[in-house]
Design a protein around this motif. Structure first.
Motif, short mmCIF file in Angstrom:
data_model
loop_
_atom_site.label_atom_id
_atom_site.label_comp_id
_atom_site.label_asym_id
_atom_site.label_seq_id
_atom_site.Cartn_x
_atom_site.Cartn_y
_atom_site.Cartn_z
N VAL A 57 0.84 -1.20 0.00
CA VAL A 57 0.00 0.00 0.00
C VAL A 57 0.88 1.25 0.00
O VAL A 57 0.59 2.22 -0.70
N LYS A 58 1.97 1.22 0.76
CA LYS A 58 2.88 2.38 0.81
C LYS A 58 3.51 2.62 -0.56
O LYS A 58 3.61 3.76 -1.01
N ARG A 59 3.91 1.55 -1.23
CA ARG A 59 4.49 1.68 -2.56
C ARG A 59 3.46 2.31 -3.50
O ARG A 59 3.78 3.23 -4.27
N GLY A 60 2.21 1.85 -3.42
CA GLY A 60 1.14 2.43 -4.25
C GLY A 60 0.91 3.89 -3.92
O GLY A 60 0.76 4.73 -4.82
N PHE A 61 0.91 4.21 -2.62
CA PHE A 61 0.72 5.59 -2.19
C PHE A 61 1.83 6.48 -2.74
O PHE A 61 1.57 7.55 -3.30
N LYS A 66 3.39 10.75 -6.15
CA LYS A 66 4.40 11.31 -7.05
C LYS A 66 3.75 11.71 -8.38
O LYS A 66 3.99 12.81 -8.88
N SER A 67 2.91 10.83 -8.93
CA SER A 67 2.27 11.15 -10.21
C SER A 67 1.27 12.29 -10.08
O SER A 67 0.99 12.99 -11.05
N ALA A 68 0.72 12.50 -8.88
CA ALA A 68 -0.21 13.61 -8.65
C ALA A 68 0.53 14.91 -8.35
O ALA A 68 -0.09 15.97 -8.21
N GLY A 69 1.86 14.83 -8.22
CA GLY A 69 2.64 16.02 -7.93
C GLY A 69 2.67 16.39 -6.46
O GLY A 69 3.01 17.53 -6.11
N PHE A 70 2.35 15.46 -5.59
CA PHE A 70 2.37 15.72 -4.15
C PHE A 70 3.80 15.68 -3.64
O PHE A 70 4.65 14.98 -4.20
N SER A 71 4.04 16.39 -2.56
CA SER A 71 5.37 16.41 -1.95
C SER A 71 5.58 15.17 -1.09
O SER A 71 4.65 14.40 -0.84
N THR A 72 6.80 14.99 -0.60
CA THR A 72 7.09 13.86 0.28
C THR A 72 6.45 14.05 1.65
O THR A 72 6.37 13.11 2.42
N LYS A 73 5.96 15.23 1.93
CA LYS A 73 5.30 15.52 3.21
C LYS A 73 3.78 15.36 3.14
O LYS A 73 3.07 15.63 4.10
N ALA A 74 3.27 14.88 2.01
CA ALA A 74 1.81 14.76 1.83
C ALA A 74 1.19 13.88 2.90
O ALA A 74 0.18 14.26 3.51
N MET A 99 -6.94 9.61 -4.67
CA MET A 99 -6.07 9.96 -5.79
C MET A 99 -6.51 9.25 -7.06
O MET A 99 -6.49 9.84 -8.15
N LEU A 100 -6.91 7.99 -6.94
CA LEU A 100 -7.36 7.24 -8.12
C LEU A 100 -8.63 7.84 -8.72
O LEU A 100 -8.83 7.82 -9.93
N LEU A 101 -9.50 8.35 -7.84
CA LEU A 101 -10.74 8.97 -8.33
C LEU A 101 -10.50 10.39 -8.85
O LEU A 101 -11.38 10.97 -9.49
N GLY A 102 -9.34 10.94 -8.56
CA GLY A 102 -8.98 12.26 -9.06
C GLY A 102 -9.87 13.38 -8.57
O GLY A 102 -10.21 14.29 -9.32
N ILE A 103 -10.24 13.34 -7.30
CA ILE A 103 -11.19 14.34 -6.80
C ILE A 103 -10.53 15.59 -6.23
O ILE A 103 -11.23 16.53 -5.88
N THR A 104 -9.22 15.61 -6.15
CA THR A 104 -8.53 16.81 -5.68
C THR A 104 -7.42 17.16 -6.66
O THR A 104 -6.91 16.30 -7.39
N ASP A 105 -7.04 18.42 -6.65
CA ASP A 105 -5.97 18.89 -7.54
C ASP A 105 -4.64 19.04 -6.84
O ASP A 105 -3.62 19.20 -7.50
N SER A 106 -4.66 19.00 -5.50
CA SER A 106 -3.41 19.19 -4.77
C SER A 106 -3.47 18.47 -3.43
O SER A 106 -4.54 18.10 -2.95
N GLU A 107 -2.31 18.32 -2.83
CA GLU A 107 -2.28 17.69 -1.51
C GLU A 107 -2.94 18.59 -0.46
O GLU A 107 -3.50 18.10 0.51
N GLU A 108 -2.90 19.90 -0.67
CA GLU A 108 -3.57 20.83 0.24
C GLU A 108 -5.08 20.59 0.21
O GLU A 108 -5.73 20.56 1.26
N GLN A 109 -5.64 20.43 -1.00
CA GLN A 109 -7.07 20.16 -1.12
C GLN A 109 -7.42 18.82 -0.47
O GLN A 109 -8.45 18.72 0.20
#
Length: 159
Positions: A57-61, A66-74, A99-109
């Motif tokens: 699960v961690k590998r998937g996360f 990474k592909s969503a452009g999130f930081s390592t602190k997400a 993330m798979l459903l693509g419901i947010t644009d950023s880790e902040e959201q």
């Protein structure tokens, strides 16, 4: 002479009974140790299985983040947003689903969404996992019924 034989037989019988009692006690101790070893082995088997699940699960996360452009602190942001009310493995699973459903644009959201879900759930007496599920699924699948679980009403007649 007969008393001598009776005494010898009685002493022998008492000694045999003592030996049988000692043997029985040893067998009980051994059985308890075998049971404890069995429990320990089962616990270790479960721990190894859980470790493998966490790793996958961690590998998937990590890949999805990474592909969503999130930081390592997400992940730390998501953990903070849920006020530690959800275990790490479950939180990663919920974040992966979002993330798979693509419901947010950023880790902040996403952190904000998890915070809102946790607070709405808390106010309704729903645990964090269920409230995140309802919000993520409701938004991802545009399900009014799932959002209704959190008291969010959607009017489909308005544009």
């Amino acid at each position: 002479m007969p008393n001598f034989f009776i005494n010898v037989k009685e002493k022998g019988a008492k000694k045999a009974a003592g030996n049988i009692g000692s043997l029985t006690g040893s067998i009980k101790k051994m059985a308890a140790q075998v049971a404890i070893a069995g429990v320990a082995m089962e616990t270790m088997r479960k721990a190894v299985g859980r470790s493998a699940e966490v790793e996958g699960v961690k590998r998937g996360f990590d890949n999805l983040a990474k592909s969503a452009g999130f930081s390592t602190k997400a992940f730390d942001r998501f953990k903070k947003a849920t006020d530690g009310t959800i275990d790490n493995l479950t939180l990663m699973k919920k974040a992966n689903a979002a993330m798979l459903l693509g419901i947010t644009d950023s880790e902040e959201q996403m952190a904000s969404m998890f915070d809102v879900a946790q607070r709405l759930g808390q106010s309704l007496g729903i645990d964090t996992v269920q409230s995140i599920d309802s919000l993520v699924t409701g938004m991802g699948r545009q399900s009014k019924l799932m959002l209704d679980n959190l008291g969010i009403m959607v009017d489909t007649n308005k544009s």
